[in-house]
Motif scaffolding. Structure first.
Motif, PDB file in Angstrom:
ATOM      1  N   PHE A 163       0.815  -1.213   0.000  1.00 57.94           N
ATOM      2  CA  PHE A 163       0.000   0.000   0.000  1.00 57.94           C
ATOM      3  C   PHE A 163       0.846   1.259   0.000  1.00 57.94           C
ATOM      4  CE2 PHE A 163      -2.345   3.327   2.331  1.00 57.94           C
ATOM      5  CZ  PHE A 163      -3.393   3.483   1.441  1.00 57.94           C
ATOM      6  N   GLU A 164       1.983   1.234   0.665  1.00 59.00           N
ATOM      7  CA  GLU A 164       2.810   2.437   0.752  1.00 59.00           C
ATOM      8  C   GLU A 164       3.347   2.867  -0.616  1.00 59.00           C
ATOM      9  OE1 GLU A 164       5.111  -1.220   1.884  1.00 59.00           O
ATOM     10  OE2 GLU A 164       3.411  -0.232   2.804  1.00 59.00           O
ATOM     11  N   ASP A 165       3.379   1.957  -1.609  1.00 54.91           N
ATOM     12  CA  ASP A 165       3.816   2.314  -2.954  1.00 54.91           C
ATOM     13  C   ASP A 165       2.715   3.020  -3.747  1.00 54.91           C
ATOM     14  OD1 ASP A 165       6.154   1.043  -2.307  1.00 54.91           O
ATOM     15  OD2 ASP A 165       5.603  -0.839  -3.304  1.00 54.91           O
ATOM     16  N   HIS A 166       1.457   2.819  -3.340  1.00 59.59           N
ATOM     17  CA  HIS A 166       0.319   3.344  -4.099  1.00 59.59           C
ATOM     18  C   HIS A 166      -0.339   4.557  -3.456  1.00 59.59           C
ATOM     19  CE1 HIS A 166       0.388  -0.171  -6.728  1.00 59.59           C
ATOM     20  NE2 HIS A 166       0.597  -0.889  -5.629  1.00 59.59           N
ATOM     21  N   ALA A 167       0.077   4.935  -2.280  1.00 56.04           N
ATOM     22  CA  ALA A 167      -0.570   6.029  -1.556  1.00 56.04           C
ATOM     23  C   ALA A 167       0.492   7.021  -1.083  1.00 56.04           C
ATOM     24  CB  ALA A 167      -1.340   5.476  -0.358  1.00 56.04           C
ATOM     25  N   PRO A 168       0.062   8.241  -0.765  1.00 57.71           N
ATOM     26  CA  PRO A 168       1.021   9.206  -0.232  1.00 57.71           C
ATOM     27  C   PRO A 168       1.543   8.775   1.135  1.00 57.71           C
ATOM     28  CG  PRO A 168      -1.209  10.108  -0.225  1.00 57.71           C
ATOM     29  CD  PRO A 168      -1.268   8.813  -0.945  1.00 57.71           C
ATOM     30  N   THR A 169       2.702   9.277   1.499  1.00 62.75           N
ATOM     31  CA  THR A 169       3.332   8.836   2.744  1.00 62.75           C
ATOM     32  C   THR A 169       2.546   9.255   3.978  1.00 62.75           C
ATOM     33  OG1 THR A 169       4.711  10.811   2.747  1.00 62.75           O
ATOM     34  CG2 THR A 169       5.647   8.827   1.778  1.00 62.75           C
TER      35      THR A 169
ATOM     36  N   MET B   7      -0.508   8.956   4.460  1.00 63.40           N
ATOM     37  CA  MET B   7      -1.599   8.017   4.734  1.00 63.40           C
ATOM     38  C   MET B   7      -1.131   6.744   5.425  1.00 63.40           C
ATOM     39  SD  MET B   7      -4.447   7.979   1.812  1.00 63.40           S
ATOM     40  CE  MET B   7      -5.557   7.051   2.831  1.00 63.40           C
ATOM     41  N   ALA B   8       0.163   6.516   5.479  1.00 65.31           N
ATOM     42  CA  ALA B   8       0.677   5.298   6.098  1.00 65.31           C
ATOM     43  C   ALA B   8       0.433   5.337   7.603  1.00 65.31           C
ATOM     44  CB  ALA B   8       2.170   5.149   5.811  1.00 65.31           C
ATOM     45  N   ASN B   9       0.108   4.192   8.180  1.00 66.84           N
ATOM     46  CA  ASN B   9      -0.174   4.154   9.616  1.00 66.84           C
ATOM     47  C   ASN B   9       1.078   3.898  10.453  1.00 66.84           C
ATOM     48  OD1 ASN B   9       0.210   1.440   9.125  1.00 66.84           O
ATOM     49  ND2 ASN B   9      -1.821   0.811   9.745  1.00 66.84           N
ATOM     50  N   ARG B  10       2.214   3.770   9.825  1.00 70.46           N
ATOM     51  CA  ARG B  10       3.470   3.533  10.555  1.00 70.46           C
ATOM     52  C   ARG B  10       4.543   4.434   9.955  1.00 70.46           C
ATOM     53  NH1 ARG B  10       4.248   1.376  15.405  1.00 70.46           N
ATOM     54  NH2 ARG B  10       6.342   0.593  15.572  1.00 70.46           N
ATOM     55  N   GLN B  11       4.532   5.710  10.319  1.00 72.77           N
ATOM     56  CA  GLN B  11       5.474   6.665   9.758  1.00 72.77           C
ATOM     57  C   GLN B  11       6.718   6.742  10.633  1.00 72.77           C
ATOM     58  OE1 GLN B  11       3.485  10.389   9.185  1.00 72.77           O
ATOM     59  NE2 GLN B  11       1.834   9.458   8.035  1.00 72.77           N
TER      60      GLN B  11
ATOM     61  N   GLU C 136      11.730   3.557   8.781  1.00 74.46           N
ATOM     62  CA  GLU C 136      11.028   3.547   7.502  1.00 74.46           C
ATOM     63  C   GLU C 136       9.548   3.830   7.700  1.00 74.46           C
ATOM     64  OE1 GLU C 136      11.792  -0.242   5.799  1.00 74.46           O
ATOM     65  OE2 GLU C 136      13.942   0.099   5.591  1.00 74.46           O
ATOM     66  N   THR C 137       8.904   4.211   6.605  1.00 74.69           N
ATOM     67  CA  THR C 137       7.465   4.446   6.611  1.00 74.69           C
ATOM     68  C   THR C 137       6.789   3.278   5.925  1.00 74.69           C
ATOM     69  OG1 THR C 137       7.756   6.831   6.581  1.00 74.69           O
ATOM     70  CG2 THR C 137       5.647   5.989   5.831  1.00 74.69           C
ATOM     71  N   GLY C 138       5.767   2.719   6.552  1.00 70.22           N
ATOM     72  CA  GLY C 138       5.052   1.595   5.978  1.00 70.22           C
ATOM     73  C   GLY C 138       3.617   1.567   6.460  1.00 70.22           C
ATOM     74  N   HIS C 139       2.816   0.715   5.848  1.00 68.42           N
ATOM     75  CA  HIS C 139       1.422   0.564   6.242  1.00 68.42           C
ATOM     76  C   HIS C 139       1.220  -0.885   6.684  1.00 68.42           C
ATOM     77  CE1 HIS C 139      -2.667   2.127   6.293  1.00 68.42           C
ATOM     78  NE2 HIS C 139      -3.037   0.900   5.980  1.00 68.42           N
ATOM     79  N   ILE C 140       0.842  -1.074   7.932  1.00 62.39           N
ATOM     80  CA  ILE C 140       0.703  -2.405   8.506  1.00 62.39           C
ATOM     81  C   ILE C 140      -0.774  -2.738   8.628  1.00 62.39           C
ATOM     82  CG2 ILE C 140       1.225  -3.840  10.506  1.00 62.39           C
ATOM     83  CD1 ILE C 140       3.585  -2.009  11.034  1.00 62.39           C
ATOM     84  N   THR C 141      -1.143  -3.967   8.307  1.00 63.65           N
ATOM     85  CA  THR C 141      -2.536  -4.399   8.391  1.00 63.65           C
ATOM     86  C   THR C 141      -2.618  -5.723   9.149  1.00 63.65           C
ATOM     87  OG1 THR C 141      -2.341  -5.527   6.258  1.00 63.65           O
ATOM     88  CG2 THR C 141      -3.222  -3.292   6.231  1.00 63.65           C
ATOM     89  N   GLY C 142      -3.825  -6.047   9.589  1.00 57.75           N
ATOM     90  CA  GLY C 142      -4.087  -7.334  10.214  1.00 57.75           C
ATOM     91  C   GLY C 142      -3.529  -7.466  11.608  1.00 57.75           C
ATOM     92  N   SER C 143      -3.126  -8.669  11.951  1.00 59.27           N
ATOM     93  CA  SER C 143      -2.644  -8.946  13.301  1.00 59.27           C
ATOM     94  C   SER C 143      -1.275  -8.310  13.563  1.00 59.27           C
ATOM     95  CB  SER C 143      -2.570 -10.452  13.536  1.00 59.27           C
ATOM     96  OG  SER C 143      -1.684 -11.040  12.610  1.00 59.27           O
ATOM     97  N   ASP C 144      -0.532  -7.993  12.494  1.00 60.14           N
ATOM     98  CA  ASP C 144       0.751  -7.316  12.673  1.00 60.14           C
ATOM     99  C   ASP C 144       0.553  -5.945  13.299  1.00 60.14           C
ATOM    100  OD1 ASP C 144       1.975  -9.469  11.496  1.00 60.14           O
ATOM    101  OD2 ASP C 144       2.006  -8.571   9.493  1.00 60.14           O
ATOM    102  N   LEU C 145      -0.560  -5.290  12.968  1.00 63.63           N
ATOM    103  CA  LEU C 145      -0.851  -3.964  13.514  1.00 63.63           C
ATOM    104  C   LEU C 145      -1.070  -4.042  15.023  1.00 63.63           C
ATOM    105  CD1 LEU C 145      -1.450  -0.978  12.925  1.00 63.63           C
ATOM    106  CD2 LEU C 145      -3.819  -1.619  12.569  1.00 63.63           C
TER     107      LEU C 145
END
Length: 166
Positions: A82-88, A90-94, A101-110
């Motif tokens: 997701f972080e490749d397709h959206a602006p930085t 919007m990521a939930n892990r900046q 690093e900046t990334g977007h985490i989903t599911g149980s990892d979050l």
């Protein structure tokens, strides 16, 4: 004619529907629309689901279970990257504490990362960590009148009236 059979007499429509679609470690409902089904996943809200559907070139109002395999795979690919397709922003892990690093985490990892962050705050005894330890409000909310877990603290008007009558 029974209520379970389709009206137009085509049972093939029911067979094409996938009831569960697995993304990561989460089973999503195939009977909902793409946008609505994606919001069932932790870390994905309405706006994020809309961006994922647009980036995957999928109609967001289509039933998720009736999409062809290649479109479902494209949705899965966008969710995983997701972080490749959206602006930085919007990521939930900046700017992650450990990797930077900046990334977007989903599911149980979050959930796991959140628990790890709270434990780190408790270990270093930061203000938020101390509030978490005590079970108090963390984000600056009022505590004088709300958030009380034990009985009401304050003046009991009925007892005062009874004392005045005596």
């Amino acid at each position: 004619m029974s209520a379970e059979e389709p009206q137009d007499g085509s049972p093939e429509e029911e067979e094409d529907l996938r009831y569960f679609i697995r993304i990561g470690q989460t089973d999503l409902d195939g009977t909902k629309t793409v946008e609505r089904s994606l919001t069932d996943m932790k870390g994905i809200g309405k706006r994020t689901a809309r961006i994922i559907a647009d980036a995957a070139d999928v109609d967001r109002t289509a039933l998720f279970g009736k999409l062809p395999e290649d479109e479902i795979d494209s949705v899965v690919g966008v969710v995983e990257n997701f972080e490749d397709h959206a602006p930085t922003w919007m990521a939930n892990r900046q700017k992650d504490f450990f990797s930077g690093e900046t990334g977007h985490i989903t599911g149980s990892d979050l959930e796991e990362k959140r628990r790890h962050d709270i434990n780190r705050m408790k270990m270093i005894s930061s203000y938020k960590g101390v509030r978490h330890q005590r079970g108090q409000k963390v984000r600056g909310q009022r505590t004088k009148s709300t958030g009380r877990t034990e009985g009401t603290i304050g003046v009991n008007v009925e007892e005062i009236k009874e004392a005045q009558e005596e």
